[in-house]
Write a protein that holds these residues in place. Structure first.
Motif, mmCIF file in Angstrom:
data_model
loop_
_atom_site.group_PDB
_atom_site.id
_atom_site.type_symbol
_atom_site.label_atom_id
_atom_site.label_comp_id
_atom_site.label_asym_id
_atom_site.label_seq_id
_atom_site.Cartn_x
_atom_site.Cartn_y
_atom_site.Cartn_z
ATOM 1 N N CYS A 1 -78.669 -92.903 -33.348
ATOM 2 C CA CYS A 1 -77.707 -91.821 -33.601
ATOM 3 C C CYS A 1 -76.391 -92.006 -32.859
ATOM 4 C CB CYS A 1 -78.312 -90.462 -33.252
ATOM 5 S SG CYS A 1 -78.527 -90.150 -31.470
ATOM 6 N N GLY A 2 -76.235 -93.122 -32.138
ATOM 7 C CA GLY A 2 -75.024 -93.297 -31.347
ATOM 8 C C GLY A 2 -73.767 -93.471 -32.168
ATOM 9 N N GLY A 3 -73.895 -94.160 -33.312
ATOM 10 C CA GLY A 3 -72.715 -94.425 -34.130
ATOM 11 C C GLY A 3 -72.687 -93.642 -35.415
ATOM 12 N N ALA A 4 -73.517 -92.624 -35.549
ATOM 13 C CA ALA A 4 -73.570 -91.858 -36.795
ATOM 14 C C ALA A 4 -74.019 -90.431 -36.500
ATOM 15 C CB ALA A 4 -74.527 -92.517 -37.789
ATOM 16 N N GLY A 5 -73.695 -89.545 -37.425
ATOM 17 C CA GLY A 5 -74.067 -88.142 -37.267
ATOM 18 C C GLY A 5 -72.861 -87.272 -36.979
ATOM 19 N N TRP A 6 -73.063 -85.980 -37.107
ATOM 20 C CA TRP A 6 -71.988 -85.002 -36.979
ATOM 21 C C TRP A 6 -71.394 -84.935 -35.582
ATOM 22 C CZ3 TRP A 6 -68.473 -81.624 -38.583
ATOM 23 C CH2 TRP A 6 -68.174 -80.507 -37.806
ATOM 24 N N PHE A 7 -72.221 -85.002 -34.565
ATOM 25 C CA PHE A 7 -71.825 -84.517 -33.250
ATOM 26 C C PHE A 7 -70.771 -85.376 -32.551
ATOM 27 C CE2 PHE A 7 -72.447 -82.793 -28.963
ATOM 28 C CZ PHE A 7 -72.662 -81.453 -29.242
ATOM 29 N N THR A 8 -70.843 -86.683 -32.686
ATOM 30 C CA THR A 8 -69.960 -87.534 -31.887
ATOM 31 C C THR A 8 -68.535 -87.545 -32.394
ATOM 32 O OG1 THR A 8 -71.803 -88.961 -31.255
ATOM 33 C CG2 THR A 8 -69.582 -89.886 -31.042
ATOM 34 N N TYR A 9 -68.358 -87.812 -33.667
ATOM 35 C CA TYR A 9 -67.013 -88.027 -34.197
ATOM 36 C C TYR A 9 -66.454 -86.828 -34.967
ATOM 37 C CZ TYR A 9 -68.056 -92.944 -33.150
ATOM 38 O OH TYR A 9 -68.388 -94.123 -32.533
ATOM 39 N N GLU A 10 -67.142 -86.411 -36.031
ATOM 40 C CA GLU A 10 -66.565 -85.382 -36.893
ATOM 41 C C GLU A 10 -66.493 -84.025 -36.206
ATOM 42 O OE1 GLU A 10 -68.256 -87.867 -40.615
ATOM 43 O OE2 GLU A 10 -69.236 -87.388 -38.721
ATOM 44 N N ARG A 11 -67.480 -83.703 -35.393
ATOM 45 C CA ARG A 11 -67.408 -82.453 -34.642
ATOM 46 C C ARG A 11 -66.239 -82.485 -33.671
ATOM 47 N NH1 ARG A 11 -69.268 -81.270 -29.494
ATOM 48 N NH2 ARG A 11 -69.749 -79.078 -29.042
ATOM 49 N N HIS B 1 -53.776 -82.335 -50.203
ATOM 50 C CA HIS B 1 -52.701 -83.312 -50.066
ATOM 51 C C HIS B 1 -53.186 -84.536 -49.284
ATOM 52 C CE1 HIS B 1 -49.849 -80.398 -51.603
ATOM 53 N NE2 HIS B 1 -50.260 -79.526 -50.706
ATOM 54 N N LEU B 2 -54.149 -84.308 -48.386
ATOM 55 C CA LEU B 2 -54.606 -85.358 -47.485
ATOM 56 C C LEU B 2 -56.129 -85.364 -47.416
ATOM 57 C CD1 LEU B 2 -54.184 -87.479 -45.192
ATOM 58 C CD2 LEU B 2 -53.988 -85.549 -43.601
ATOM 59 N N VAL B 3 -56.717 -86.540 -47.581
ATOM 60 C CA VAL B 3 -58.158 -86.729 -47.412
ATOM 61 C C VAL B 3 -58.387 -87.550 -46.147
ATOM 62 C CG1 VAL B 3 -60.199 -87.883 -48.329
ATOM 63 C CG2 VAL B 3 -58.785 -86.485 -49.822
ATOM 64 N N LEU B 4 -59.364 -87.125 -45.357
ATOM 65 C CA LEU B 4 -59.665 -87.765 -44.078
ATOM 66 C C LEU B 4 -61.078 -88.324 -44.046
ATOM 67 C CD1 LEU B 4 -58.440 -85.080 -41.509
ATOM 68 C CD2 LEU B 4 -57.369 -87.272 -41.928
ATOM 69 N N GLY B 5 -61.210 -89.489 -43.396
ATOM 70 C CA GLY B 5 -62.504 -89.994 -42.962
ATOM 71 C C GLY B 5 -62.416 -90.190 -41.457
ATOM 72 N N VAL B 6 -63.477 -89.866 -40.743
ATOM 73 C CA VAL B 6 -63.423 -89.859 -39.281
ATOM 74 C C VAL B 6 -64.646 -90.567 -38.703
ATOM 75 C CG1 VAL B 6 -63.538 -88.357 -37.239
ATOM 76 C CG2 VAL B 6 -62.052 -87.739 -39.150
ATOM 77 N N GLY B 7 -64.407 -91.433 -37.722
ATOM 78 C CA GLY B 7 -65.497 -92.014 -36.944
ATOM 79 C C GLY B 7 -66.060 -93.284 -37.537
ATOM 80 N N HIS B 8 -67.158 -93.169 -38.266
ATOM 81 C CA HIS B 8 -67.902 -94.337 -38.729
ATOM 82 C C HIS B 8 -68.322 -94.097 -40.168
ATOM 83 C CE1 HIS B 8 -71.254 -97.460 -37.594
ATOM 84 N NE2 HIS B 8 -70.339 -97.952 -38.404
ATOM 85 N N ASP B 9 -67.492 -94.505 -41.109
ATOM 86 C CA ASP B 9 -67.656 -94.196 -42.532
ATOM 87 C C ASP B 9 -67.994 -95.487 -43.276
ATOM 88 O OD1 ASP B 9 -67.694 -92.746 -44.827
ATOM 89 O OD2 ASP B 9 -65.546 -92.316 -44.889
ATOM 90 N N VAL C 1 -60.455 -98.190 -36.150
ATOM 91 C CA VAL C 1 -61.438 -98.166 -35.062
ATOM 92 C C VAL C 1 -62.321 -96.927 -35.163
ATOM 93 C CG1 VAL C 1 -60.141 -99.561 -33.420
ATOM 94 C CG2 VAL C 1 -59.719 -97.112 -33.504
ATOM 95 N N THR C 2 -63.591 -97.077 -34.805
ATOM 96 C CA THR C 2 -64.517 -95.948 -34.852
ATOM 97 C C THR C 2 -64.159 -94.857 -33.845
ATOM 98 O OG1 THR C 2 -65.982 -97.172 -33.353
ATOM 99 C CG2 THR C 2 -66.511 -97.244 -35.705
ATOM 100 N N ASP C 3 -63.665 -95.258 -32.664
ATOM 101 C CA ASP C 3 -63.595 -94.319 -31.544
ATOM 102 C C ASP C 3 -62.238 -93.652 -31.357
ATOM 103 O OD1 ASP C 3 -66.175 -95.181 -31.246
ATOM 104 O OD2 ASP C 3 -66.021 -95.647 -29.122
ATOM 105 N N TRP C 4 -61.406 -93.687 -32.387
ATOM 106 C CA TRP C 4 -60.071 -93.094 -32.290
ATOM 107 C C TRP C 4 -60.114 -91.646 -31.823
ATOM 108 C CZ3 TRP C 4 -55.089 -94.891 -32.915
ATOM 109 C CH2 TRP C 4 -54.085 -93.919 -33.063
ATOM 110 N N VAL C 5 -60.947 -90.816 -32.455
ATOM 111 C CA VAL C 5 -60.920 -89.385 -32.140
ATOM 112 C C VAL C 5 -61.486 -89.089 -30.758
ATOM 113 C CG1 VAL C 5 -60.980 -88.710 -34.558
ATOM 114 C CG2 VAL C 5 -63.128 -88.873 -33.279
ATOM 115 N N LEU C 6 -62.172 -90.051 -30.142
ATOM 116 C CA LEU C 6 -62.639 -89.843 -28.772
ATOM 117 C C LEU C 6 -61.503 -89.998 -27.778
ATOM 118 C CD1 LEU C 6 -66.101 -91.673 -28.904
ATOM 119 C CD2 LEU C 6 -65.522 -89.297 -29.484
ATOM 120 N N GLY C 7 -60.318 -90.367 -28.274
ATOM 121 C CA GLY C 7 -59.136 -90.479 -27.433
ATOM 122 C C GLY C 7 -58.111 -89.383 -27.672
ATOM 123 N N LEU C 8 -58.522 -88.274 -28.309
ATOM 124 C CA LEU C 8 -57.552 -87.218 -28.617
ATOM 125 C C LEU C 8 -57.042 -86.485 -27.387
ATOM 126 C CD1 LEU C 8 -59.014 -85.795 -31.951
ATOM 127 C CD2 LEU C 8 -56.783 -86.882 -31.614
#
Length: 486
Positions: free
Chosen positions: A182-192, A224-232, A461-468
């Motif tokens: 579950c480290g690289g997938a799932g709601w909690f790490t990236y999309e949440r 207007h904008l579609v997003l993918g976040v984390g590991h898609d 990169v997968t970890d972009w949002v962890l640098g917000l």
């Protein structure tokens, strides 16, 4: 005590009910449904529901649980979003989820598509996943512990100290009883993480799931904008068709993820599961038939004829790993700016050659890149040999590395190395020249405009949002959302 749960269907429109499936040996259980965004918004609950225990079939991971529904969740005029469904018996809990799709009468300008196909590819509940020997996974089963909820602070896939076995996250997860996958997938790490940041900062965001791109393409008619976040990582042909059509008619996309659209999958009728042969693509029965383009190997496979670069600009075959295993293990985790005049860097104070994101190691885990050469001005310029679209601008780069077979963690000993696999897929051989071409790649942040269509920004990169929490990462993200959601 046994307590497991999932919802079906996993996404619904306004006024469409969802069923909750529960297996427990407790006499009764309670349910709470909460929309998660800037905060937690309770929307529905029930108490004292009669519990029943159900056997889990041996093939649950590939063909589903086959349980009868425990109750129906009456979805009303709920706001679009991710809804946490928590089933409790005293101090025990089981976590499920339900997504409410956009309201066509009042859509938000931004649509976040959760990478649920990737969640299920990694999900090891009830049998093998696509990482432990399976070639088909069912969506009609619970997600293993850790995919939807993790204790904080969250463990990361990124390593502080080089380690071939890349055990950092697993060593964190095991004592907590979480799935090692579950480290690289799932709601909690990236999309949440992204959703909390976005809604806290005033962005209005609708939510859908991966399967909706193919099953409900009408969700792309309004944003207007579609997003993918984390590991898609896992996309079907129909998902790409819908995405390409959206950008082609003027819609914009922000890929705030890495390893994006690397593997092709095929959905079952009714979108109840998916097939993915991955490294064993030569065993896919579709090989050699008129439908070979649907081969469930990597999208860059020459036999598929549709590299992911044509949709998102970048590819894992030209990137690889950073600060994970022996992939660019000594990297700083930062991006180096190449074109500071680009609108994405407005207000960041960036100069050419400046690094950003190192404090949070945003260039970590899995990264996408492209084939490029150095132009007369000393800046990287795409060559296009990997199918990257004309006009792709490389905004920033960082080192990345594809594992060769002798470098990868021993738990992947049954698989070819990513380097050898990518070389075979792209070139049809794993000769020294091609291994050298792909081995030391780059993470790339890039942007392009589709002629007559919209703009695509890909952070690679997968970890972009962890640098917000980094002011430069946050400002770039704001620039992208502000410009492309108008």
């Amino acid at each position: 005590m046994t307590l497991e749960a999932f919802c079906w269907p996993p996404s619904v429109g306004h006024g469409e009910p969802a069923q909750l499936f529960v297996s427990t040996d407790a006499p009764t259980f309670d349910v709470a449904v909460v929309r998660e965004g800037a905060g937690s918004e309770p929307v529905w609950s029930a108490e004292g529901i009669a519990g029943r225990s159900h056997d889990t079939p041996e093939d649950a991971s590939s063909n589903g649980c086959g349980w009868p529904p425990a109750l129906e969740i009456p979805v009303g005029r709920w706001r679009s979003g991710y809804h946490a469904v928590t089933v409790t018996v005293d101090d025990e809990r089981a976590d499920a989820f339900l997504v409410v799709r956009p309201d066509p009468s009042d859509p938000a300008p931004i649509l976040l598509v959760l990478s649920t196909t990737t969640w299920h590819a990694y999900n090891d509940w009830g049998g093998p996943s696509l990482y432990t020997g399976g070639t088909r996974v069912s969506f009609e089963r619970p997600l293993a512990k850790g995919f939807l909820v993790k204790p904080e602070p969250i463990g990361r896939m990124m390593q502080h100290v080089p380690d071939r076995e890349a055990m950092g996250f697993r060593n964190w997860a095991r004592p907590l009883g979480l799935s090692e996958w579950c480290g690289g997938a799932g709601w909690f790490t990236y999309e949440r993480t992204f959703t909390r940041w976005a809604e806290t900062n005033g962005y209005r965001v609708d939510v859908a799931i991966s399967q909706d791109l193919e099953e409900h393409p009408e969700i792309l008619e309004s944003p207007h904008l579609v997003l993918g976040v984390g590991h898609d990582e896992y996309w079907s042909w129909g998902m790409r068709d819908a995405f390409d059509a959206f950008v082609g008619r003027g819609g914009n996309a922000a890929i705030l993820s890495g390893n994006t659209s690397f593997w092709q999958v095929r959905f079952d009728p009714g979108h109840r599961g998916m097939t993915g042969y991955k490294y064993r693509a030569d065993e896919d029965p579709i090989l050699g038939t008129a439908d070979e383009r649907f081969l469930t190997g990597c999208w860059s496979d020459r036999r598929v004829g549709r590299p992911e670069t044509s949709t998102i600009g970048l590819t894992f075959t030209r990137g690889g790993y950073s600060r994970y295993g022996l992939g660019a293990a000594e990297s700083s985790g930062a991006y180096t700016v190449h074109r500071p005049e680009h609108w994405a860097f407005e207000g960041t104070g960036s100069d050419s050659g400046r690094e950003f994101g190192d404090a949070d190691a945003i260039v970590a885990y899995e990264c996408d890149g492209c084939a490029f050469e150095t132009g007369p001005d000393g800046l990287p310029v795409p060559t296009g040999v990997d199918g990257a679209p004309e006009g792709l601008e490389i905004l920033a780069t960082a080192p990345a590395h594809l594992w060769a077979q002798h470098e990868q963690p021993t738990r992947y000993a049954h698989e070819p190395g990513d380097l050898e696999q990518c070389s075979m897929a792209v070139f049809g051989d794993a000769g020294p020249e091609h291994l050298a071409e792909l081995g030391d790649g780059h993470a790339v942040m890039a942007a392009f405009e589709r002629p007559g269509g919209g703009t695509v920004v890909n952070v690679g990169v997968t970890d972009w949002v962890l640098g917000l929490g980094d002011p430069v990462v946050e400002r770039i993200t704001r620039n992208v959302l502000d410009r492309l959601s108008r």
